[in-house]
Scaffold this motif. Structure first.
Motif, PDB file in Angstrom:
ATOM      1  N   PHE A  64       0.832  -1.203   0.000  1.00  0.00           N
ATOM      2  CA  PHE A  64       0.000   0.000   0.000  1.00  0.00           C
ATOM      3  C   PHE A  64       0.867   1.254   0.000  1.00  0.00           C
ATOM      4  O   PHE A  64       0.586   2.225  -0.708  1.00  0.00           O
ATOM      5  CB  PHE A  64      -0.976   0.003   1.181  1.00  0.00           C
ATOM      6  CG  PHE A  64      -1.899   1.182   1.184  1.00  0.00           C
ATOM      7  CD1 PHE A  64      -2.796   1.387   0.147  1.00  0.00           C
ATOM      8  CD2 PHE A  64      -1.870   2.108   2.210  1.00  0.00           C
ATOM      9  CE1 PHE A  64      -3.653   2.482   0.127  1.00  0.00           C
ATOM     10  CE2 PHE A  64      -2.723   3.206   2.211  1.00  0.00           C
ATOM     11  CZ  PHE A  64      -3.608   3.390   1.174  1.00  0.00           C
ATOM     12  N   ASP A  65       1.952   1.227   0.753  1.00  0.00           N
ATOM     13  CA  ASP A  65       2.880   2.356   0.792  1.00  0.00           C
ATOM     14  C   ASP A  65       3.476   2.610  -0.596  1.00  0.00           C
ATOM     15  O   ASP A  65       3.555   3.754  -1.051  1.00  0.00           O
ATOM     16  CB  ASP A  65       3.987   2.070   1.816  1.00  0.00           C
ATOM     17  CG  ASP A  65       4.920   3.246   1.991  1.00  0.00           C
ATOM     18  OD1 ASP A  65       4.446   4.354   2.294  1.00  0.00           O
ATOM     19  OD2 ASP A  65       6.140   3.062   1.812  1.00  0.00           O
ATOM     20  N   ARG A  66       3.858   1.544  -1.290  1.00  0.00           N
ATOM     21  CA  ARG A  66       4.398   1.694  -2.647  1.00  0.00           C
ATOM     22  C   ARG A  66       3.352   2.269  -3.596  1.00  0.00           C
ATOM     23  O   ARG A  66       3.664   3.110  -4.441  1.00  0.00           O
ATOM     24  CB  ARG A  66       4.889   0.341  -3.187  1.00  0.00           C
ATOM     25  CG  ARG A  66       6.221  -0.082  -2.653  1.00  0.00           C
ATOM     26  CD  ARG A  66       6.923  -1.166  -3.470  1.00  0.00           C
ATOM     27  NE  ARG A  66       6.106  -2.134  -4.144  1.00  0.00           N
ATOM     28  CZ  ARG A  66       5.827  -3.369  -3.689  1.00  0.00           C
ATOM     29  NH1 ARG A  66       6.290  -3.757  -2.511  1.00  0.00           N
ATOM     30  NH2 ARG A  66       5.101  -4.200  -4.401  1.00  0.00           N
ATOM     31  N   MET A  67       2.109   1.829  -3.463  1.00  0.00           N
ATOM     32  CA  MET A  67       1.053   2.327  -4.350  1.00  0.00           C
ATOM     33  C   MET A  67       0.758   3.799  -4.086  1.00  0.00           C
ATOM     34  O   MET A  67       0.551   4.574  -5.025  1.00  0.00           O
ATOM     35  CB  MET A  67      -0.228   1.506  -4.198  1.00  0.00           C
ATOM     36  CG  MET A  67      -0.169   0.131  -4.823  1.00  0.00           C
ATOM     37  SD  MET A  67       0.163   0.174  -6.608  1.00  0.00           S
ATOM     38  CE  MET A  67       1.893  -0.229  -6.660  1.00  0.00           C
ATOM     39  N   THR A  68       0.769   4.219  -2.824  1.00  0.00           N
ATOM     40  CA  THR A  68       0.550   5.644  -2.540  1.00  0.00           C
ATOM     41  C   THR A  68       1.692   6.477  -3.104  1.00  0.00           C
ATOM     42  O   THR A  68       1.477   7.562  -3.623  1.00  0.00           O
ATOM     43  CB  THR A  68       0.376   5.921  -1.031  1.00  0.00           C
ATOM     44  OG1 THR A  68       1.531   5.498  -0.327  1.00  0.00           O
ATOM     45  CG2 THR A  68      -0.850   5.224  -0.479  1.00  0.00           C
ATOM     46  N   GLU A  69       2.914   5.956  -3.034  1.00  0.00           N
ATOM     47  CA  GLU A  69       4.058   6.667  -3.612  1.00  0.00           C
ATOM     48  C   GLU A  69       3.925   6.766  -5.131  1.00  0.00           C
ATOM     49  O   GLU A  69       4.200   7.814  -5.719  1.00  0.00           O
ATOM     50  CB  GLU A  69       5.371   5.963  -3.230  1.00  0.00           C
ATOM     51  CG  GLU A  69       6.603   6.501  -3.929  1.00  0.00           C
ATOM     52  CD  GLU A  69       6.910   7.970  -3.655  1.00  0.00           C
ATOM     53  OE1 GLU A  69       7.653   8.578  -4.435  1.00  0.00           O
ATOM     54  OE2 GLU A  69       6.385   8.527  -2.659  1.00  0.00           O
ATOM     55  N   GLU A  70       3.490   5.672  -5.777  1.00  0.00           N
ATOM     56  CA  GLU A  70       3.301   5.681  -7.227  1.00  0.00           C
ATOM     57  C   GLU A  70       2.222   6.690  -7.644  1.00  0.00           C
ATOM     58  O   GLU A  70       2.387   7.432  -8.605  1.00  0.00           O
ATOM     59  CB  GLU A  70       2.912   4.283  -7.734  1.00  0.00           C
ATOM     60  CG  GLU A  70       4.040   3.279  -7.726  1.00  0.00           C
ATOM     61  CD  GLU A  70       5.097   3.550  -8.776  1.00  0.00           C
ATOM     62  OE1 GLU A  70       4.815   4.221  -9.792  1.00  0.00           O
ATOM     63  OE2 GLU A  70       6.242   3.088  -8.583  1.00  0.00           O
ATOM     64  N   ILE A  71       1.113   6.689  -6.912  1.00  0.00           N
ATOM     65  CA  ILE A  71      -0.034   7.525  -7.289  1.00  0.00           C
ATOM     66  C   ILE A  71       0.192   8.992  -6.923  1.00  0.00           C
ATOM     67  O   ILE A  71       0.089   9.878  -7.763  1.00  0.00           O
ATOM     68  CB  ILE A  71      -1.324   6.984  -6.629  1.00  0.00           C
ATOM     69  CG1 ILE A  71      -1.677   5.610  -7.236  1.00  0.00           C
ATOM     70  CG2 ILE A  71      -2.487   7.958  -6.786  1.00  0.00           C
ATOM     71  CD1 ILE A  71      -2.708   4.827  -6.442  1.00  0.00           C
ATOM     72  N   VAL A  72       0.497   9.240  -5.665  1.00  0.00           N
ATOM     73  CA  VAL A  72       0.615  10.620  -5.177  1.00  0.00           C
ATOM     74  C   VAL A  72       2.016  11.180  -5.399  1.00  0.00           C
ATOM     75  O   VAL A  72       2.171  12.287  -5.913  1.00  0.00           O
ATOM     76  CB  VAL A  72       0.232  10.698  -3.670  1.00  0.00           C
ATOM     77  CG1 VAL A  72       0.368  12.120  -3.152  1.00  0.00           C
ATOM     78  CG2 VAL A  72      -1.165  10.163  -3.437  1.00  0.00           C
ATOM     79  N   GLY A  73       3.033  10.394  -5.015  1.00  0.00           N
ATOM     80  CA  GLY A  73       4.406  10.888  -5.098  1.00  0.00           C
ATOM     81  C   GLY A  73       4.907  11.045  -6.522  1.00  0.00           C
ATOM     82  O   GLY A  73       5.345  12.123  -6.915  1.00  0.00           O
ATOM     83  N   LYS A  74       4.828  10.003  -7.318  1.00  0.00           N
ATOM     84  CA  LYS A  74       5.396  10.034  -8.672  1.00  0.00           C
ATOM     85  C   LYS A  74       4.462  10.665  -9.694  1.00  0.00           C
ATOM     86  O   LYS A  74       4.915  11.367 -10.595  1.00  0.00           O
ATOM     87  CB  LYS A  74       5.769   8.625  -9.120  1.00  0.00           C
ATOM     88  CG  LYS A  74       6.933   8.049  -8.337  1.00  0.00           C
ATOM     89  CD  LYS A  74       7.314   6.677  -8.846  1.00  0.00           C
ATOM     90  CE  LYS A  74       8.472   6.125  -8.028  1.00  0.00           C
ATOM     91  NZ  LYS A  74       8.786   4.737  -8.417  1.00  0.00           N
ATOM     92  N   ARG A  75       3.157  10.412  -9.586  1.00  0.00           N
ATOM     93  CA  ARG A  75       2.224  10.905 -10.604  1.00  0.00           C
ATOM     94  C   ARG A  75       1.513  12.186 -10.185  1.00  0.00           C
ATOM     95  O   ARG A  75       0.870  12.828 -10.999  1.00  0.00           O
ATOM     96  CB  ARG A  75       1.210   9.816 -10.947  1.00  0.00           C
ATOM     97  CG  ARG A  75       1.839   8.668 -11.739  1.00  0.00           C
ATOM     98  CD  ARG A  75       0.955   7.432 -11.746  1.00  0.00           C
ATOM     99  NE  ARG A  75       1.532   6.364 -12.557  1.00  0.00           N
ATOM    100  CZ  ARG A  75       2.500   5.532 -12.154  1.00  0.00           C
ATOM    101  NH1 ARG A  75       2.998   5.656 -10.924  1.00  0.00           N
ATOM    102  NH2 ARG A  75       2.958   4.594 -12.955  1.00  0.00           N
ATOM    103  N   GLY A  76       1.599  12.536  -8.908  1.00  0.00           N
ATOM    104  CA  GLY A  76       0.976  13.767  -8.429  1.00  0.00           C
ATOM    105  C   GLY A  76      -0.542  13.757  -8.482  1.00  0.00           C
ATOM    106  O   GLY A  76      -1.170  14.807  -8.597  1.00  0.00           O
TER     107      GLY A  76
END
Length: 197
Positions: A64-76
């Motif tokens: 879940f942490d990786r998915m939040t990083e992918e969605i919010v962190g990397k894709r904004g």
């Protein structure tokens, strides 16, 4: 406003004592994220049951942490998440107040709910988070917030009505013409019967 609505990830699910987390990671990384990249939504919604149980295994939390990083962190992309009946509302929402400034909106405890207002070219859109709300939890929320007649809330339908009224009352005064989207995790009557949840 363009959004992707998803629910019931059930991260950490066991199937006959076999962890499904590796398979879930593959699906999220190789099927879900490509859809996100193709569709380019303004927001992603996750309507509960992030995890399969209140105490998720470490690898499920990491996923879940990786998915939040992918969605919010990397894709904004703003990501709005509510707890479901399989989640621990309190555990899921750890650090949620701090994360809102980054675009990650996680809602669990009913007494800490607030609308998420995002804007597009046509104006504001209010997302109204309504995590899983059994009647007892709604009564606790009402008592905590000093709301009257908590003892009268006995059914899931009554609990949802109280919660939706509460969410609408939290909208700003200029919210009358605002588009509103409810994000809930509920039991719905009249659906097709199935042995699966």
């Amino acid at each position: 406003m363009k959004f992707i609505h998803t629910a019931d990830w059930h991260l950490g699910k066991l199937l006959k004592e076999h962890s499904m987390t590796e398979d879930q990671a593959w699906l999220l990384e190789n099927r879900f994220l490509p859809i996100v990249d193709e569709e380019k939504p303004d927001v992603i919604l996750l309507a509960g049951d992030v995890y399969d149980r209140s105490f998720p295994p470490e690898d499920a939390v990491e996923l879940f942490d990786r998915m939040t990083e992918e969605i919010v962190g990397k894709r904004g992309i703003p990501f709005i998440v509510i707890s479901g009946n399989h989640d621990s509302a309190e555990r899921l929402a750890v650090a949620s107040r701090l994360l809102r400034s980054q675009g990650l909106y996680i809602f669990g405890p009913l007494d800490r709910l607030s609308p998420v207002i995002l804007k597009d070219e046509w104006g504001p859109v209010a997302f109204l988070p309504m995590p899983y709300s059994e009647p007892a939890r709604v009564r606790v929320m009402m008592n905590k917030l000093g709301m009257e007649e908590a003892e009268k809330v006995k059914t899931y339908e009554e609990a949802e009505k109280i919660l939706s009224s509460r969410m609408l009352s939290l909208l700003p005064d200029e919210g009358e013409g605002m588009r509103k989207i409810a994000l809930a995790h509920v039991y719905a009557a009249g659906g097709m019967s199935s042995e699966s949840e």
